[in-house]
Scaffold this active site. Structure first.
Site, PDB file in Angstrom:
ATOM      1  N   TYR A   1     -18.755  21.395  -5.485  1.00  0.00           N
ATOM      2  CA  TYR A   1     -19.218  22.752  -5.811  1.00  0.00           C
ATOM      3  C   TYR A   1     -19.761  22.871  -7.236  1.00  0.00           C
ATOM      4  O   TYR A   1     -19.715  23.962  -7.808  1.00  0.00           O
ATOM      5  CB  TYR A   1     -18.105  23.778  -5.557  1.00  0.00           C
ATOM      6  CG  TYR A   1     -17.580  23.719  -4.139  1.00  0.00           C
ATOM      7  CD1 TYR A   1     -18.387  24.104  -3.061  1.00  0.00           C
ATOM      8  CD2 TYR A   1     -16.299  23.247  -3.860  1.00  0.00           C
ATOM      9  CE1 TYR A   1     -17.921  24.016  -1.762  1.00  0.00           C
ATOM     10  CE2 TYR A   1     -15.831  23.164  -2.556  1.00  0.00           C
ATOM     11  CZ  TYR A   1     -16.646  23.558  -1.513  1.00  0.00           C
ATOM     12  OH  TYR A   1     -16.189  23.469  -0.224  1.00  0.00           O
TER      13      TYR A   1
ATOM     14  N   CYS B   1     -28.259  31.810 -21.875  1.00  0.00           N
ATOM     15  CA  CYS B   1     -28.257  33.068 -22.622  1.00  0.00           C
ATOM     16  C   CYS B   1     -27.239  34.040 -22.040  1.00  0.00           C
ATOM     17  O   CYS B   1     -27.599  35.100 -21.522  1.00  0.00           O
ATOM     18  CB  CYS B   1     -29.649  33.668 -22.576  1.00  0.00           C
ATOM     19  SG  CYS B   1     -30.851  32.524 -23.208  1.00  0.00           S
TER      20      CYS B   1
ATOM     21  N   GLU C   1     -11.524  19.786   7.890  1.00  0.00           N
ATOM     22  CA  GLU C   1     -12.823  19.775   7.215  1.00  0.00           C
ATOM     23  C   GLU C   1     -12.685  19.732   5.693  1.00  0.00           C
ATOM     24  O   GLU C   1     -13.105  20.662   5.007  1.00  0.00           O
ATOM     25  CB  GLU C   1     -13.601  21.033   7.610  1.00  0.00           C
ATOM     26  CG  GLU C   1     -13.866  21.126   9.095  1.00  0.00           C
ATOM     27  CD  GLU C   1     -14.414  22.474   9.530  1.00  0.00           C
ATOM     28  OE1 GLU C   1     -15.023  22.532  10.607  1.00  0.00           O
ATOM     29  OE2 GLU C   1     -14.216  23.472   8.810  1.00  0.00           O
TER      30      GLU C   1
ATOM     31  N   GLY D   1     -13.610  19.146   1.975  1.00  0.00           N
ATOM     32  CA  GLY D   1     -14.812  18.894   1.169  1.00  0.00           C
ATOM     33  C   GLY D   1     -14.370  18.502  -0.216  1.00  0.00           C
ATOM     34  O   GLY D   1     -14.428  17.343  -0.632  1.00  0.00           O
ATOM     35  N   ARG D   2     -13.824  19.504  -0.934  1.00  0.00           N
ATOM     36  CA  ARG D   2     -13.378  19.306  -2.312  1.00  0.00           C
ATOM     37  C   ARG D   2     -12.407  18.116  -2.447  1.00  0.00           C
ATOM     38  O   ARG D   2     -12.509  17.343  -3.392  1.00  0.00           O
ATOM     39  CB  ARG D   2     -12.680  20.578  -2.776  1.00  0.00           C
ATOM     40  CG  ARG D   2     -12.290  20.583  -4.229  1.00  0.00           C
ATOM     41  CD  ARG D   2     -11.332  21.743  -4.528  1.00  0.00           C
ATOM     42  NE  ARG D   2     -11.669  22.967  -3.868  1.00  0.00           N
ATOM     43  CZ  ARG D   2     -12.366  23.965  -4.405  1.00  0.00           C
ATOM     44  NH1 ARG D   2     -12.768  23.879  -5.644  1.00  0.00           N
ATOM     45  NH2 ARG D   2     -12.618  25.058  -3.719  1.00  0.00           N
TER      46      ARG D   2
ATOM     47  N   GLY E   1      -9.957  23.119   2.642  1.00  0.00           N
ATOM     48  CA  GLY E   1      -9.290  23.992   1.679  1.00  0.00           C
ATOM     49  C   GLY E   1      -8.211  23.372   0.835  1.00  0.00           C
ATOM     50  O   GLY E   1      -7.601  24.063   0.022  1.00  0.00           O
TER      51      GLY E   1
ATOM     52  N   ARG F   1     -18.521  27.392 -11.709  1.00  0.00           N
ATOM     53  CA  ARG F   1     -17.180  27.703 -11.212  1.00  0.00           C
ATOM     54  C   ARG F   1     -16.312  28.422 -12.248  1.00  0.00           C
ATOM     55  O   ARG F   1     -15.491  29.256 -11.900  1.00  0.00           O
ATOM     56  CB  ARG F   1     -16.491  26.447 -10.700  1.00  0.00           C
ATOM     57  CG  ARG F   1     -17.224  25.786  -9.519  1.00  0.00           C
ATOM     58  CD  ARG F   1     -16.380  24.732  -8.800  1.00  0.00           C
ATOM     59  NE  ARG F   1     -15.267  25.344  -8.102  1.00  0.00           N
ATOM     60  CZ  ARG F   1     -14.034  25.395  -8.541  1.00  0.00           C
ATOM     61  NH1 ARG F   1     -13.742  24.827  -9.711  1.00  0.00           N
ATOM     62  NH2 ARG F   1     -13.090  25.997  -7.861  1.00  0.00           N
TER      63      ARG F   1
END
Ligand code: LLP
Length: 463
Positions: free
Chosen positions: A421, A391, A320, A322-323, A278, A360
Site C-alpha cells: 500500500y 506542499c 487473501e 496482501g500486506r 487483513g 499511509r
C-alpha cells in the site's frame, strides 16, 4: 518513561515534546529483524545492504527515492502461507497491496492464487501469465466491461458484492454462454480492531451484503436461481492490519451459520468459504504479528469446530493476505535534503519523496520506523519527524522517530515495511514522479517497475 529521561541530541532542548514515540532505542544502528526484510543487514562499513547489495550502490544506480524489494523474502513469505494452509486450502495474494508482472510470476511459481479488484489488476495478472482460473475478481462496483473481461478470461471466481451485481454477472455469463463461479461477500457485523478506514465487516459501510436482517440469505436465494451463476461459497473480509484473531473467529462462526441455514433451506452445502485478508505486520518494534502457520492453524480449527457443530462437511478455506506477504519485504530509500531543528520541539528531516510515495501516515496515522542507512553513527539520538517535499504540512512519512544527532543532507535513510500500500497508492501530487520498485536478490538488482519520468506525465497531458 519520564520525558526527561530521553537523552537530548545536540540540537535538542532538554525536554522533549509529547508525541507518538517511545524511548529512543539503546542502539540506533541496530536493525530490528521484525520490521526489516529478511536479507537486510549492515556490511562491515555499517552501510545497510539488501540481497547482498549496499544502499549507496543502489542509490547511485537507481536513484532515490526508491522502493527496494527483497525478492527472496517475498518468495519465502508467499511459500510459508502456501505451506501453512496446505493443499486443502487456497491462498490468494491480494494484488492491491502491490502488483507488478514480476510479482505475478513469483506468485505463480510459488503456487499462490491472485485476488484482483480492477480491470487494471486483471490485465496485469493475465499479461504475466497467471492462469485465469487462479484469479478471484473483487470490488464493490465492478463495471460491466470489467465483469465481461473477467468472465471471458475465465476467472476462477467473481466475488459478488451487491444485489445488482448478482444480476449483472448472471446476465453477462449467460450472454457469453457460460456459468460463472461466484462467491457472495457478506458483512458479518464485527468491529475489527483497526483504523476506521480499513475496517470492513461492520454493517455501516459500502462492502458486502449484510448478514443482518436476512439480506445475505436473500442474496443466496437469488444467486441459486440464476442459470449464469454457480454459487461456490461465502466470502468475508473483516478489515486490514489486524492482530487480534477474535474478529476472524466471530466471522467464521457467522459464515458457517449462514452455510448451515443455506443447507437447511436449499439442501445445498456450499463447498468453499473465504475469510479474506487483513493480518497485521510489524511497522515498528512495538508490533507483534502472528506467523502464517499460527494463523492457518487457528482459522482451520475455528472453521472445523463450527462446521462439526453445524454437522456440515468442512468447506475448502481460502484466505487473501496482501500486506502480510509483501509489506515487510521492501523499504523505501530516501536522501536527506534538509535538517531543520526546532528548539524544544523536534528536528524536521526533509527527504526527496513524501506523501506521494507513502500516503499511509497522512491517511491512517500509520506509524513507521526509520534508520540511517548510508553509514552508522555514534551520535546521540535526536527526535525527528521525517517529512516529504510536498506542499502540505501533513506530508509526513514518519511522525516521530529517533535518528542520530549528526544526520546531515546527503545521508540516506530507509523506512522499512513499505512493501504494501505504498507504491500501489502512490500519486503524482505536485507532479512528483513515482519511484521505481527494484527487486534485489543474490547480489543482483533489477527494476521491476521503472521510475516515472516527466515524459510520462506530459504524455497524459494532451490539452
Ligand atoms: N481481501 C479483500 C477483499 C480486501 O479488500 C483486502 C484489502 C485484502 C484481501 C487484503 O488485505 P491485507 O491482507 O493486505 O490487509 N490501504 C490500506 C489497506 C486497504 C485494504 C483494502 N483491502 C492500508 O494501507 O492500510
Amino acid at each position: 518513561m519520564s520525558r526527561s529521561a530521553h537523552p537530548a541530541g545536540p540540537r535538542h532542548a532538554d525536554v522533549l515534546p509529547e508525541g507518538h514515540y517511545s524511548a529512543p532505542p539503546t542502539d540506533l544502528n541496530a536493525l530490528d529483524s521484525k520490521v526489516w526484510a529478511e536479507t537486510v543487514t549492515r556490511d562491515t562499513d555499517g552501510v545497510l545492504t539488501v540481497g547482498g547489495i549496499d544502499v549507496k550502490r543502489l542509490a547511485e544506480e537507481f536513484g532515490t527515492p526508491a522502493y527496494f524489494l527483497d525478492e527472496e523474502d517475498f518468495r519465502a513469505r508467499a511459500r510459508s502461507w502456501r505451506t501453512a494452509f496446505g493443499d486443502d486450502a487456497d491462498v490468494f495474494y491480494a494484488g492491491k497491496a502491490f502488483l507488478s508482472r514480476a510479482v505475478v510470476r513469483w506468485l505463480h511459481e510459488e503456487g499462490l492464487n491472485l485476488d484482483v479488484c480492477s480491470g487494471g489488476e486483471l490485465a496485469t495478472a493475465l499479461s504475466a501469465g497467471m492462469p485465469a482460473e487462479r484469479i478471484a475478481f473483487h470490488g464493490n462496483n465492478k463495471s460491466t466491461d470489467e465483469i465481461r473481461r473477467a468472465v471471458e478470461a475465465g476467472v476462477g471466481r467473481i466475488v459478488l458484492d451487491s444485489f445488482q451485481e448478482i444480476v449483472r454477472v448472471a446476465h453477462i455469463a449467460q450472454e457469453l454462454g457460460t456459468r460463472q463461479r461466484v462467491q457472495i461477500r457478506i458483512t458479518v457485523g464485527v468491529e475489527a480492531h483497526t483504523h476506521e478506514f480499513i475496517a470492513t465487516a461492520h454493517e455501516d459501510q459500502k462492502f458486502g451484503i449484510p448478514l443482518a436482517g436476512g439480506q445475505a440469505a436473500e442474496a443466496v436465494r437469488r444467486a441459486l436461481t440464476l442459470d449464469g451463476l454457480e454459487l461456490i461459497g461465502i466470502h468475508s473480509h473483516i478489515g486490514s492490519q489486524i492482530f487480534d484473531m477474535s474478529g476472524f473467529e466471530v466471522a467464521a462462526h457467522r459464515v458457517v451459520g449462514l452455510l448451515r441455514d443455506i443447507r437447511d433451506e436449499h439442501g445445498v452445502e456450499l463447498p468453499e468459504i473465504d475469510l479474506g485478508g487483513g493480518l497485521g505486520i510489524a511497522y515498528t518494534s512495538d508490533d507483534d504479528p502472528r506467523e502464517p502457520h499460527e494463523i492457518a492453524k487457528a482459522l482451520t480449527e475455528i472453521v472445523t469446530r463450527e462446521c462439526d457443530a453445524a454437522r456440515l462437511a468442512t468447506p475448502r478455506i481460502s484466505v487473501e493476505p496482501g500486506r502480510a506477504i509483501v509489506g515487510p519485504t521492501a523499504f523505501t530509500l530516501y536522501e536527506v535534503g534538509t535538517v531543520k531543528p526546532l528548539d524544544g520541539l523536534r528536528t524536521y528531516v526533509s527527504v526527496d519523496g513524501g506523501m506521494s510515495d507513502n500516503i499511509r501516515t497522512a491517511l491512517y496515522d500509520a506509524e513507521y520506523s526509520v534508520a540511517l542507512a548510508s553509514r552508522v553513527s555514534e551520535a546521540e539520538p535526536m527526535l525527528c519527524r521525517v517529512v516529504g517535499k510536498h506542499c502540505e504540512s501533513g506530508d509526513i512519512v514518519v511522525k516521530d522517530a529517533f535518528l542520530p544527532g549528526d544526520l546531515a543532507p546527503g545521508d540516506l535513510i530507509a523506512v522499512p515495511a513499505t512493501g504494501a500500500y505504498c507504491r500501489s497508492m502512490a500519486s503524482n501530487y505536485n507532479h512528483v514522479l513515482r519511484p521505481p520498485v527494484v527487486a534485489v536478490r543474490d547480489g543482483e538488482a533489477r527494476v521491476i517497475v521503472r521510475r516515472e519520468t516527466e515524459e510520462d506525465l506530459l504524455r497524459l497531458d494532451v490539452g
